[in-house]
Design a protein around this motif. Structure first.
Motif, PDB file in Angstrom:
ATOM      1  N   VAL A 157       0.836  -1.206   0.000  1.00  0.00           N
ATOM      2  CA  VAL A 157       0.000   0.000   0.000  1.00  0.00           C
ATOM      3  C   VAL A 157       0.868   1.252   0.000  1.00  0.00           C
ATOM      4  N   ARG A 158       1.880   1.266   0.853  1.00  0.00           N
ATOM      5  CA  ARG A 158       2.733   2.448   0.985  1.00  0.00           C
ATOM      6  C   ARG A 158       3.449   2.769  -0.333  1.00  0.00           C
ATOM      7  N   LEU A 159       3.966   1.738  -0.988  1.00  0.00           N
ATOM      8  CA  LEU A 159       4.699   1.950  -2.232  1.00  0.00           C
ATOM      9  C   LEU A 159       3.764   2.273  -3.393  1.00  0.00           C
ATOM     10  N   LEU A 160       2.648   1.548  -3.490  1.00  0.00           N
ATOM     11  CA  LEU A 160       1.748   1.715  -4.625  1.00  0.00           C
ATOM     12  C   LEU A 160       1.007   3.037  -4.584  1.00  0.00           C
ATOM     13  N   LEU A 161       0.555   3.427  -3.392  1.00  0.00           N
ATOM     14  CA  LEU A 161      -0.246   4.647  -3.268  1.00  0.00           C
ATOM     15  C   LEU A 161       0.560   5.847  -2.799  1.00  0.00           C
ATOM     16  N   GLY A 162       1.836   5.624  -2.454  1.00  0.00           N
ATOM     17  CA  GLY A 162       2.665   6.727  -1.998  1.00  0.00           C
ATOM     18  C   GLY A 162       2.209   7.306  -0.675  1.00  0.00           C
ATOM     19  N   MET A 163       1.687   6.447   0.210  1.00  0.00           N
ATOM     20  CA  MET A 163       1.179   6.915   1.499  1.00  0.00           C
ATOM     21  C   MET A 163       2.268   6.822   2.568  1.00  0.00           C
ATOM     22  N   PRO A 164       2.493   7.877   3.334  1.00  0.00           N
ATOM     23  CA  PRO A 164       3.543   7.877   4.355  1.00  0.00           C
ATOM     24  C   PRO A 164       3.078   7.230   5.659  1.00  0.00           C
ATOM     25  N   LEU A 165       2.396   6.099   5.551  1.00  0.00           N
ATOM     26  CA  LEU A 165       1.864   5.415   6.728  1.00  0.00           C
ATOM     27  C   LEU A 165       2.351   3.979   6.741  1.00  0.00           C
ATOM     28  N   HIS A 166       2.450   3.395   7.939  1.00  0.00           N
ATOM     29  CA  HIS A 166       2.974   2.041   8.092  1.00  0.00           C
ATOM     30  C   HIS A 166       1.898   1.004   8.386  1.00  0.00           C
ATOM     31  N   ASP A 167       0.693   1.448   8.760  1.00  0.00           N
ATOM     32  CA  ASP A 167      -0.360   0.487   9.124  1.00  0.00           C
ATOM     33  C   ASP A 167      -1.724   1.008   8.680  1.00  0.00           C
ATOM     34  N   TYR A 201      -6.356   6.523   2.928  1.00  0.00           N
ATOM     35  CA  TYR A 201      -5.973   7.086   1.627  1.00  0.00           C
ATOM     36  C   TYR A 201      -6.708   8.403   1.377  1.00  0.00           C
ATOM     37  N   ARG A 202      -8.001   8.410   1.663  1.00  0.00           N
ATOM     38  CA  ARG A 202      -8.791   9.622   1.473  1.00  0.00           C
ATOM     39  C   ARG A 202      -8.310  10.742   2.399  1.00  0.00           C
ATOM     40  N   SER A 235      -9.475  -6.789  -0.997  1.00  0.00           N
ATOM     41  CA  SER A 235      -8.615  -5.669  -0.604  1.00  0.00           C
ATOM     42  C   SER A 235      -7.493  -5.472  -1.607  1.00  0.00           C
ATOM     43  N   LEU A 236      -6.852  -6.576  -2.006  1.00  0.00           N
ATOM     44  CA  LEU A 236      -5.739  -6.485  -2.956  1.00  0.00           C
ATOM     45  C   LEU A 236      -6.201  -5.908  -4.288  1.00  0.00           C
ATOM     46  N   GLN A 237      -7.347  -6.356  -4.772  1.00  0.00           N
ATOM     47  CA  GLN A 237      -7.851  -5.882  -6.061  1.00  0.00           C
ATOM     48  C   GLN A 237      -8.171  -4.390  -6.013  1.00  0.00           C
ATOM     49  N   ARG A 238      -8.838  -3.978  -4.949  1.00  0.00           N
ATOM     50  CA  ARG A 238      -9.215  -2.566  -4.858  1.00  0.00           C
ATOM     51  C   ARG A 238      -7.985  -1.665  -4.720  1.00  0.00           C
TER      52      ARG A 238
END
Length: 261
Positions: A157-167, A201-202, A235-238
């Motif tokens: 999730v962090r790499l694909l969406l560029g989110m600075p979160l770990h969980d 993400y939102r 979850s993976l697909q979305r």
């Protein structure tokens, strides 16, 4: 629920706070976890959202609400998913005028005794996530395979969406009222467990301040887990779909900048 703002002791500056607990067949855990919440944070209210549990969870929730004005219940007629239950609970809480809306599992995996960590962090944030995969965080009674799956999923999730979160999959959270309003709950379509990642993400995309604090996550000891292979695949697909769209937006932005040079 309480009408006036209850005194929250050291957290009175946060206003009225309610913890939303979605339930489905949690008759073995509900009274136990509500009691722990009320003991750990006596000023917080509790809103149980039951998805028509056939095991009597709804009746237990009604009994708790009858005995305690700070406990209330929403009865849903069918099981439509974790996200759907939370969305209805959030809307009920907003309609009731709460300043902060929290969420946690009803099975005891999230410890009410650690709620103070989230409340403390909320003073400098709009959303606070109780995280397992940050320094100081931990899990209890999980095999290494499950830990690897969760860590790997969050890294994806962090790499694909560029989110600075770990969980981003964590479900122990506090959200300020204005943050829920900015996210616009009416547009959320995630009904399953991917709801947690969707909301994080939102929040990031909306420019909200999102903080993570370490918690100890304890695997349930009573009742059955609601996680399944089908839930994980959804979850993976979305998340992959969101990642593809995010990369598309980035590429279009780069193309526009190049054209204007």
């Amino acid at each position: 629920m309480t009408e006036p703002a209850a005194e929250l002791g050291p957290h009175s500056d946060l206003g009225r706070v309610v913890m939303v607990l979605p339930t489905y067949n949690e008759s073995e855990n509900l009274e136990w976890i509500v009691g722990r919440i009320r003991a750990a944070q006596p000023a917080l209210d509790v809103l149980v959202v039951d998805d028509g549990s056939p095991d009597g969870t709804g009746a237990i929730a009604d009994r708790l609400a009858a005995a305690d004005p700070q406990v209330s219940v929403v009865h849903r007629t069918e099981k439509l998913g974790l996200g759907a239950a939370y969305l209805q609970g959030f809307q009920v809480a907003l309609d009731a005028g709460y300043d902060v809306v929290g969420q946690m599992d009803a099975d005891g995996s999230h410890q009410p005794e650690q709620l103070y960590r989230l409340l403390d962090a909320l003073r400098d944030a709009d959303v606070v996530i109780g995280a397992r995969w940050v320094p100081g965080g931990s899990v209890v009674n999980w095999p290494w395979q499950r830990q690897l799956l969760s860590r790997g999923g969050n890294l994806y999730v962090r790499l694909l969406l560029g989110m600075p979160l770990h969980d981003t999959t964590a479900g122990f959270r506090l959200v300020r009222r204005h943050a829920l309003e900015k996210i616009d709950l009416a547009t959320v379509r995630s009904m399953g467990y991917v709801f947690q990642t969707d909301m994080a993400y939102r929040a990031i995309r909306a420019g909200l301040r999102v903080a993570e604090v370490p918690i100890e996550f304890v695997e349930r000891v009573r009742g059955d887990s609601k996680m399944s292979g089908a839930v994980a695949r959804e979850s993976l697909q979305r998340i992959t779909g969101w990642g593809v769209r995010e990369r598309g937006r980035q590429l279009r932005g780069i193309a526009r900048r190049l054209r204007t040079r």
